[in-house]
Write a protein that holds these residues in place. Structure first.
Motif, short mmCIF file in Angstrom:
data_model
loop_
_atom_site.label_atom_id
_atom_site.label_comp_id
_atom_site.label_asym_id
_atom_site.label_seq_id
_atom_site.Cartn_x
_atom_site.Cartn_y
_atom_site.Cartn_z
N SER A 209 27.67 34.97 -49.05
CA SER A 209 27.51 35.46 -47.99
C SER A 209 28.28 34.46 -46.71
O SER A 209 27.91 33.17 -46.82
N LYS A 210 29.26 34.98 -46.09
CA LYS A 210 29.80 34.43 -44.82
C LYS A 210 28.88 33.66 -43.81
O LYS A 210 28.94 32.58 -43.43
N LYS A 211 27.76 34.25 -43.78
CA LYS A 211 26.79 33.95 -42.84
C LYS A 211 26.09 32.71 -43.38
O LYS A 211 25.88 31.66 -42.81
N ALA A 214 28.59 29.44 -43.56
CA ALA A 214 28.38 28.95 -42.02
C ALA A 214 27.54 28.00 -41.80
O ALA A 214 27.63 26.94 -41.22
N ARG A 327 17.13 33.88 -38.85
CA ARG A 327 18.68 34.06 -39.59
C ARG A 327 18.70 34.91 -40.55
O ARG A 327 19.49 35.68 -40.89
N SER A 384 30.56 30.16 -35.58
CA SER A 384 31.02 31.22 -36.41
C SER A 384 29.61 32.03 -36.90
O SER A 384 29.33 33.18 -37.27
N LEU A 385 28.56 31.14 -37.21
CA LEU A 385 27.31 31.70 -37.79
C LEU A 385 26.78 32.56 -36.69
O LEU A 385 26.17 33.57 -36.90
N ARG A 387 28.40 34.18 -34.05
CA ARG A 387 29.01 35.65 -34.20
C ARG A 387 28.39 36.40 -35.19
O ARG A 387 28.28 37.74 -34.99
N LYS A 388 28.14 35.85 -36.53
CA LYS A 388 27.75 36.71 -37.65
C LYS A 388 26.54 37.39 -37.51
O LYS A 388 26.01 38.46 -37.66
N VAL A 389 25.44 36.36 -36.86
CA VAL A 389 23.88 36.82 -36.51
C VAL A 389 24.11 37.78 -35.49
O VAL A 389 23.40 39.03 -35.50
N ARG A 391 26.48 39.86 -34.84
CA ARG A 391 27.07 41.17 -35.22
C ARG A 391 25.82 42.11 -36.13
O ARG A 391 25.74 43.11 -36.07
N GLU A 392 25.14 41.02 -36.85
CA GLU A 392 24.15 41.85 -37.61
C GLU A 392 23.01 42.46 -36.89
O GLU A 392 22.61 43.57 -37.25
#
Length: 399
Positions: A209-211, A214, A327, A384-385, A387-389, A391-392
């Protein structure tokens, strides 16, 4: 009893910090005695970190099998015995042998107590827990500095710290019943059904996972910064800035002292600021401290630069650890905690030795440049992390 138990957890974290700064402060005296190059400090540091990575990675299974209290007590005992090995080391290979249990013990203590506090206590307790690590990391270079200032062997610094560790081991074994009352024994079958292992959640798919990546990049770089400063700043000050060994040891103590002070302060600040804001602030301070360390000419400014890096480091690690359940979810938090810490210590395996092997070619005076680059990359990974959190969370709230 609840306050006493929390105090024991805090005091136990002192034992984690005590050995961490000894090698960096003592190494300028150690490597001529063993007849090895200065860069071999990276090999010792790497060996310690490899042991830490192994025990951190399997910490979830170890905690389920033995419980946090028993695992912590035996792990601190392992580090105390390892420090005696450093004290008695007749040659360099003996240091590597003693470094293995030192790393294994540190990793188990770190992962076990961080997981326990993240699951049972609020953010300010996580910061205060790590400030007690700072007490240990601050105390040991002061001990070594005092030993060296008396023209005594560096070995006595390791001996004193080993005796302190044995005293903490005694406290832990005497208080084991307190851990048992707070961690009721669960059968392995029940525990596995309540907390899935990484095999059950398809770990290798999860880790892609990209999250997750990161987050792991950020942990890797943070410990890399902390370990690089702890290992090489004394040599940097001596050889690049012309500072004598005793003052350089004080500067290293200042680095760990400001980590300790910063985490104590962060415990209060975390009641106002979020973990994310504390992480961002710390990363900016690391970069600013690196810039000052590079350009400073006088000892007070050098001391300020290294102290600023320590103050910046202070909130980052506790805040990232405390955010783990939020997270990634409670169901994988314990396993993820161990993986994050294993990757963190991989940073201490790779980045300090990397500088150690590169420094003879490009000059030890480039240390602050490395720290600045690490700090910037850590900031980018964290953002980056985030932004992904976000978004989720936005997707989850819209469903």
């Amino acid at each position: 009893m609840a306050v006493l138990f929390l105090t024991i957890i805090y005091i136990t974290f002192i034992s984690l910090g005590l050995p961490d700064a000894l090698l960096g402060v003592g190494w300028p005296e150690m490597y001529p005695e063993f007849g090895v190059p200065q860069s071999f400090a990276g090999i010792v540091s790497m060996t310690i970190s490899l042991g830490t990575i192994g025990s951190s990675f399997f910490s979830g299974k170890l905690i389920r099998r033995f419980g946090t209290g028993k695992l912590t007590a035996f792990s601190v005992l392992a580090t105390a015995c390892a420090l005696l090995g450093f004290y008695a080391a007749p040659h360099f290979l003996w240091l590597l042998l003693a470094a293995v249990p030192l790393g294994l013990g540190a990793g188990a203590v770190d992962a076990g107590l961080n997981d326990y506090v993240a699951r049972h206590y609020q953010a300010h307790h996580m910061n205060w827990l790590h400030s007690f690590w700072g007490i240990g990391a601050l105390t040991s270079p002061l001990i070594m500095s005092r030993v060296l200032s008396q023209n005594a062997s560096w070995r006595y610094g390791y001996l004193i710290v080993a005796l302190i560790q044995f005293a903490l081991v005694l406290v832990l074994f005497l208080t084991l019943p307190m851990w048992r009352t707070r961690e009721p024994r669960i059968s392995v079958k029940e525990e596995m059904s309540d907390n899935p292992t990484f095999e059950e959640i398809r770990f290798f798919k999860f880790i892609q996972s990209k999250k997750v990546r990161a987050a792991l990049y950020a942990f890797f770089l943070y410990i890399g910064v902390e370990a690089t400063v702890g290992l090489w700043s004394s040599s940097y000050l001596i050889h690049a800035k012309g500072i004598d060994g005793a003052k350089a040891a004080i500067a290293v103590s200042s680095f760990f002292g400001f980590i300790m002070l910063g985490r104590f302060v962060s415990g209060f600040v975390s009641m106002r600021l979020t973990n994310r804001q504390l992480i961002q602030l710390g990363q900016v301070l690391i970069v600013l401290g690196g810039v000052l360390l590079f350009f400073a000419k006088s000892y007070p400014l050098l001391l300020l630069g290294i102290s600023l890096i320590g103050f910046g480091c202070a909130p980052i690690y506790p805040a990232m650890l405390h955010d783990t359940p939020q997270r990634f979810g409670q169901e994988v938090a314990q396993q993820m905690m161990g993986v994050q810490m294993a990757v963190s210590y991989t940073g201490s395996v790779v980045l300090p030795p990397l500088f150690g092997f590169v420094a003879p070619k490009i000059g030890i005076e480039t240390l602050p440049i490395f720290l600045i680059v690490y700090g910037i990359c850590m900031f980018l990974a964290s953002e980056s992390l985030n932004r992904k959190v976000d978004r989720e969370n936005k997707q989850a709230s819209s469903q």
